[in-house]
Design a protein around this motif. Structure first.
Motif, PDB file in Angstrom:
ATOM      1  N   LYS A 116       0.877  -1.181   0.000  1.00 24.44           N
ATOM      2  CA  LYS A 116       0.000   0.000   0.000  1.00 24.44           C
ATOM      3  C   LYS A 116       0.915   1.233   0.000  1.00 24.44           C
ATOM      4  N   VAL A 117       1.115   1.802  -1.225  1.00 22.28           N
ATOM      5  CA  VAL A 117       2.041   2.917  -1.353  1.00 22.28           C
ATOM      6  C   VAL A 117       1.586   3.811  -2.498  1.00 22.28           C
ATOM      7  N   PRO A 118       1.607   5.163  -2.304  1.00 22.13           N
ATOM      8  CA  PRO A 118       1.186   6.076  -3.374  1.00 22.13           C
ATOM      9  C   PRO A 118       2.181   6.041  -4.531  1.00 22.13           C
ATOM     10  N   LEU A 119       1.670   6.396  -5.699  1.00 25.11           N
ATOM     11  CA  LEU A 119       2.517   6.427  -6.887  1.00 25.11           C
ATOM     12  C   LEU A 119       3.609   7.477  -6.747  1.00 25.11           C
ATOM     13  N   ARG A 120       3.306   8.556  -6.052  1.00 27.06           N
ATOM     14  CA  ARG A 120       4.309   9.589  -5.844  1.00 27.06           C
ATOM     15  C   ARG A 120       5.511   9.052  -5.037  1.00 27.06           C
ATOM     16  N   GLU A 121       5.211   8.234  -4.020  1.00 29.66           N
ATOM     17  CA  GLU A 121       6.289   7.657  -3.198  1.00 29.66           C
ATOM     18  C   GLU A 121       7.176   6.741  -4.027  1.00 29.66           C
ATOM     19  N   LEU A 122       6.573   5.951  -4.905  1.00 31.83           N
ATOM     20  CA  LEU A 122       7.361   5.073  -5.774  1.00 31.83           C
ATOM     21  C   LEU A 122       8.256   5.889  -6.679  1.00 31.83           C
ATOM     22  N   MET A 123       7.756   7.026  -7.137  1.00 30.64           N
ATOM     23  CA  MET A 123       8.583   7.879  -7.989  1.00 30.64           C
ATOM     24  C   MET A 123       9.779   8.422  -7.216  1.00 30.64           C
ATOM     25  N   LYS A 124       9.535   8.792  -5.947  1.00 27.97           N
ATOM     26  CA  LYS A 124      10.644   9.285  -5.126  1.00 27.97           C
ATOM     27  C   LYS A 124      11.690   8.183  -4.878  1.00 27.97           C
ATOM     28  N   ARG A 125      11.194   6.955  -4.651  1.00 30.69           N
ATOM     29  CA  ARG A 125      12.113   5.827  -4.407  1.00 30.69           C
ATOM     30  C   ARG A 125      12.989   5.546  -5.615  1.00 30.69           C
ATOM     31  N   ALA A 126      12.487   5.850  -6.801  1.00 35.70           N
ATOM     32  CA  ALA A 126      13.241   5.584  -8.022  1.00 35.70           C
ATOM     33  C   ALA A 126      14.368   6.577  -8.229  1.00 35.70           C
ATOM     34  N   ASN A 127      14.505   7.542  -7.276  1.00 37.00           N
ATOM     35  CA  ASN A 127      15.597   8.524  -7.333  1.00 37.00           C
ATOM     36  C   ASN A 127      15.578   9.353  -8.622  1.00 37.00           C
ATOM     37  N   PHE A 128      14.365   9.675  -9.055  1.00 39.11           N
ATOM     38  CA  PHE A 128      14.291  10.588 -10.200  1.00 39.11           C
ATOM     39  C   PHE A 128      14.829  11.954  -9.785  1.00 39.11           C
ATOM     40  N   PRO A 129      15.479  12.655 -10.691  1.00 41.55           N
ATOM     41  CA  PRO A 129      15.886  14.034 -10.375  1.00 41.55           C
ATOM     42  C   PRO A 129      14.646  14.926 -10.194  1.00 41.55           C
ATOM     43  N   GLU A 130      14.880  16.026  -9.533  1.00 43.14           N
ATOM     44  CA  GLU A 130      13.777  16.925  -9.178  1.00 43.14           C
ATOM     45  C   GLU A 130      13.004  17.383 -10.404  1.00 43.14           C
ATOM     46  N   SER A 131      13.708  17.718 -11.491  1.00 46.27           N
ATOM     47  CA  SER A 131      13.043  18.212 -12.709  1.00 46.27           C
ATOM     48  C   SER A 131      12.098  17.170 -13.280  1.00 46.27           C
ATOM     49  N   GLU A 132      12.520  15.902 -13.269  1.00 39.47           N
ATOM     50  CA  GLU A 132      11.670  14.843 -13.823  1.00 39.47           C
ATOM     51  C   GLU A 132      10.493  14.572 -12.902  1.00 39.47           C
ATOM     52  N   LEU A 133      10.726  14.635 -11.584  1.00 37.97           N
ATOM     53  CA  LEU A 133       9.625  14.417 -10.648  1.00 37.97           C
ATOM     54  C   LEU A 133       8.563  15.508 -10.793  1.00 37.97           C
ATOM     55  N   ASN A 134       9.031  16.720 -10.995  1.00 42.70           N
ATOM     56  CA  ASN A 134       8.071  17.823 -11.165  1.00 42.70           C
ATOM     57  C   ASN A 134       7.186  17.576 -12.375  1.00 42.70           C
ATOM     58  N   LEU A 135       7.774  17.090 -13.473  1.00 40.83           N
ATOM     59  CA  LEU A 135       6.986  16.790 -14.672  1.00 40.83           C
ATOM     60  C   LEU A 135       5.951  15.710 -14.358  1.00 40.83           C
ATOM     61  N   LEU A 136       6.391  14.652 -13.601  1.00 42.20           N
ATOM     62  CA  LEU A 136       5.454  13.573 -13.253  1.00 42.20           C
ATOM     63  C   LEU A 136       4.358  14.079 -12.336  1.00 42.20           C
ATOM     64  N   PHE A 137       4.784  14.923 -11.368  1.00 42.88           N
ATOM     65  CA  PHE A 137       3.770  15.450 -10.460  1.00 42.88           C
ATOM     66  C   PHE A 137       2.785  16.347 -11.206  1.00 42.88           C
ATOM     67  N   THR A 138       3.311  17.162 -12.163  1.00 42.06           N
ATOM     68  CA  THR A 138       2.430  18.025 -12.973  1.00 42.06           C
ATOM     69  C   THR A 138       1.434  17.182 -13.752  1.00 42.06           C
ATOM     70  N   SER A 139       1.947  16.054 -14.326  1.00 43.84           N
ATOM     71  CA  SER A 139       1.064  15.161 -15.078  1.00 43.84           C
ATOM     72  C   SER A 139       0.010  14.572 -14.167  1.00 43.84           C
ATOM     73  N   GLN A 140       0.462  14.212 -12.932  1.00 40.91           N
ATOM     74  CA  GLN A 140      -0.492  13.625 -11.992  1.00 40.91           C
ATOM     75  C   GLN A 140      -1.535  14.663 -11.562  1.00 40.91           C
ATOM     76  N   ASN A 141      -1.087  15.926 -11.352  1.00 43.63           N
ATOM     77  CA  ASN A 141      -2.037  16.989 -10.974  1.00 43.63           C
ATOM     78  C   ASN A 141      -3.067  17.214 -12.078  1.00 43.63           C
ATOM     79  N   GLU A 142      -2.585  17.250 -13.317  1.00 43.43           N
ATOM     80  CA  GLU A 142      -3.505  17.407 -14.443  1.00 43.43           C
ATOM     81  C   GLU A 142      -4.471  16.236 -14.511  1.00 43.43           C
ATOM     82  N   SER A 143      -3.943  15.048 -14.145  1.00 42.61           N
ATOM     83  CA  SER A 143      -4.812  13.867 -14.116  1.00 42.61           C
ATOM     84  C   SER A 143      -5.904  14.050 -13.082  1.00 42.61           C
TER      85      SER A 143
END
Length: 763
Positions: A116-143
């Motif tokens: 039981k883990v949010p998709l955002r947490e999995l993205m953080k665990r993957a050690n994405f750089p901040e710029s890429e995480l922001n893009l994913l978070f923006t996509s998730q917000n738009e979703s």
């Protein structure tokens, strides 16, 4: 450079090369791990981006399906996808593949067994750089904005609408048309594009970054592969160099050295050793082998000299053996006649007292000469290693009694006291070589008797620690300390003015050798004027009465009863005197005797007469005894044949037995031994000496003789008139045992003892 330094250098170089290989390989492995990590990160990133995109697609598909069908299953799945993405519900274990397409029918329930883990947490665990995480978070917000339209459409299907505040509290008639328009409106598609645009930018940034990581890792792997190849190449070169250096500096020289040593070991001295070719340890070894070669050449020369000396010694030893054999034969042959006929004459009733004395002198002299011959032969056997110890079971105390009977009278004649002291713990039955023990004791006691004129001689015997100990003491002249070692050397005799005794000087040396052969020890102590003590110890085995194999009665044999059954015996000897002697002894016991002077004559008589036994002399001119035995054995395998010879070496006896003889008699022939040999083939009744019980009984009867008879006997005894004494005995009423006892005393000139018996009965 010597081999030790060379080896250390090669060892260091090879060690460094192997360590370098290990280091480079380790770096290469780290590079491959980094490359794998880059691929793994790329894969995980793709999975997460795919999940974000897939969840958006799943929500759109489920919302549109619900708007069209109104099936609550798709509304439930829609909510579940949102909950999984937001981490309020467990994720399915295999959520990165095709999942929701298998749950589009009624009565199908998804299995949520993962974390039981949010998709955002999995993205953080993957050690994405901040710029890429922001893009994913923006996509998730738009979703999330898109989901608002989807909720609005889905509530319109249920007849629930928003108020002015945006809350779904107004209930009315379901509006499917509004719902479909919302799900397919340009606003919905614009919202979808707003979701996909940052996601697309993420893919581009992600692909660029991961590709750079992969390329960087690949480059590093390539570099490490190059270093690995280079260092391995150098290591192989170092190894091959080391191999060839060892081969040419060590292996080849050592192999040449091995070949040289093999040739030297086979006494090939032609091998050439180059001592100066190698200036290292191998050169030192070659130098050592060169010295070995020189020493071997000297040794071979010495061995050659020794071989020549050994051949000379063998020749001398062979000559000595031939001389001893001839001496033994030539001396034993006349001794056979001297001792044989003197014994026969002593039995004659017509021999005068003076003649008996002369016969005893002849007999003693002959026995003395025979003893000298036997001692010389015994020593030669010991020197040649031909003496064998033959242990057997016998009664020790009976042997000591025999020794006592021999020396008690001899000591009494010299006016000496003789004592034998036996320890109470002494075993009765023992296993050892009784003949050699008897010979040792007789030699030692005879030596004491020879050099003792007053006092006493004693034998003390005891047992301790599985050994028999003998102490022989005398009160004789003694031996000086400087001469104590001489007495055990052959032919060494200690001279003394008052004791110029005849002898060979072999008795004690033979005794010492016999003691050594019996695993014993002998020591001597002596003081001038006080006497000599011999200390002897011998090993033995304790046995029981039932282990005795030989009947002790044979010791007392003095003759046989005349035979009644006719027995014909052939005596073969090329010397007439020897034939006559043996014939007379056999005739005296009632045997019919034939004589043959040669092998041919013996074969002729054998074929004509019915013979019971043959005495065959071995050494004869013409056809000798051995060949004659072989010829007779071809015609008759059963007739007893006894070989007779003055050659008494063991090989002579064995040769006779191998030729077919059944037994062997040595010259001079002992009458008792002759009778024992005959008893092997004929049923004979022996005459024995008086037993101890009979001696006691006779002693008692000697104290009860008639006084008148004793007076007459004493008068004749004082005159030493043996002839009239025998007549007196023949006419007396004495029993046969007493008559035989007196006759034995007369035969041995024991007139003094007869006189003492008579005096006791006259008083």
């Amino acid at each position: 450079m010597n081999l030790k330094k060379l080896f250390m250098l090669l060892f260091i170089l090879n060690t460094i090369s192997f360590i370098s290989v290990a280091v480079v390989i380790n770096k290469y492995q780290n590079s491959t791990i980094k490359l794998e990590d880059a691929y793994q990160m790329q894969y995980k990133s793709l999975i997460l981006a795919h999940e974000l995109r897939q969840s958006s697609d799943d929500l759109t598909r489920m919302a549109r399906t619900y708007v069209i069908t109104g099936n609550p299953l798709f509304e439930e799945q829609y909510k579940t996808v949102l909950d999984i993405r937001n981490g309020t519900k467990n994720r399915p274990k295999r959520y990165n593949g095709i999942y929701w397409d298998f749950y589009t029918l009624d009565n199908t329930t998804p299995i949520l067994g993962g974390e039981k883990v949010p998709l955002r947490e999995l993205m953080k665990r993957a050690n994405f750089p901040e710029s890429e995480l922001n893009l994913l978070f923006t996509s998730q917000n738009e979703s999330d904005d898109l989901t608002k339209l989807e909720h609005k459409a889905m509530n319109a299907v249920k007849g629930i609408f928003q108020d002015n505040n945006g809350e779904f509290i107004i209930k009315a008639k379901p509006d499917f048309k509004l719902a479909r328009e919302l799900m397919h409106s340009s606003d919905y598609h614009k919202a979808k594009i707003r979701i996909m645009e940052p996601l697309d930018n993420f893919y581009k940034a992600f692909e660029k970054r991961t590709q750079e990581k992969v390329n960087e890792a690949r480059k590093m792997v390539k570099e490490q592969e190059f270093y690995v190849n280079v260092i391995v190449l150098f290591s192989v070169i170092f190894f091959l160099m080391s191999f060839f250096i060892i081969l040419f500096r060590i292996i080849y020289p050592i192999d040449l050295l091995r070949v040289a040593m093999l040739r030297l070991s086979s006494n090939d001295m032609s091998v050439d050793l180059e001592k100066n070719k190698y200036d290292d340890e191998v050169g030192d070894m070659i130098g050592a082998v060169s010295i070995f070669k020189e020493n071997t050449e000297k040794l071979i020369e010495s061995e050659h000299q020794i071989k020549l000396a050994m051949e000379d010694a063998k020749s001398a030893n062979k000559a000595k053996s031939i001389f001893l054999a001839r001496m033994s034969h030539e001396l034993r042959t006349p001794l056979n006649a001297i001792l044989g006929f003197s014994n026969i004459l002593k039995k004659s009733p017509n021999v005068s007292l003076e003649e008996k004395n002369n016969l005893n002198i002849i007999n003693r002299s002959g026995e003395h000469l025979l003893n000298i011959i036997n001692e010389i032969l015994e020593l030669s056997k010991i020197e040649a290693g031909k003496i064998e110890i033959m242990p057997k079971v016998f009664n020790l105390k009976e042997l000591i009694e025999d020794i006592n009977s021999i020396f008690e009278f001899r000591c009494k004649e010299k006016g000496l006291a003789f004592k034998i002291i036996l320890d109470k713990n002494l075993p009765d039955i023992v296993k050892m070589d009784d003949l050699r023990l008897r010979q040792i004791l007789i030699n030692l006691l005879s030596n004491s008797l020879k050099f003792t004129n007053k006092g006493e001689i004693s034998l003390y015997l005891y047992e301790k620690s599985k050994k028999l100990f003998f102490e022989i003491k005398d009160s004789g002249i003694g031996i000086e300390n400087k001469n104590l070692k001489k007495i055990f050397k052959p032919f060494e005799q200690i001279k003394h003015d008052d004791y110029n005794k005849n002898g060979t000087g072999l008795g004690l040396p033979i005794t010492k050798e016999l003691v050594n052969l019996m695993n014993g020890s002998i020591h001597v102590k002596s003081k001038i004027g006080e006497g000599t003590q011999f200390y002897l110890s011998l090993e033995y085995k304790s046995m029981e009465d039932g282990d005795i194999l030989i009947d002790s009665k044979v010791k007392g044999i003095i003759g046989i009863e005349r035979i009644t059954e006719k027995k014909s015996i052939l005596v073969v000897d090329d010397i007439e005197v020897n034939r006559d002697l043996l014939s007379q002894i056999l005739n005296s016991y009632g045997f019919e005797v034939f004589q043959a002077s040669s092998g041919y004559e013996a074969i002729d008589i054998f074929e004509k007469e019915h013979l019971s036994l043959i005495f065959m002399d071995i050494k004869m001119s013409g056809l000798d005894g051995l060949e004659t035995i072989k010829i007779i054995r071809q015609k008759d395998k059963d007739i007893p044949i006894v070989a007779v010879s003055a050659n008494v070496f063991n090989e002579d006896k064995q040769s006779a037995l191998k030729s077919g003889a059944d037994n062997f008699l040595s010259k001079p022939i002992d009458e008792k031994e002759l009778l024992l040999t005959l008893s092997n083939y004929f049923d004979l009744e022996f005459k024995y000496l008086e037993t101890i019980e009979n001696k006691v009984d006779i002693h008692e009867r000697l104290t009860k003789l008639d006084k008148e008879f004793c007076i007459k006997l004493n008068e004749l005894c004082l005159l030493m008139d043996s002839k009239n004494i025998e007549e007196l005995l023949a006419n007396s009423e004495l029993d046969n045992d007493l008559k035989q006892h007196f006759k034995n005393l007369i035969d041995n000139f024991k007139y003094k003892e007869i006189n003492e018996i008579c005096i006791k009965n006259i008083q």
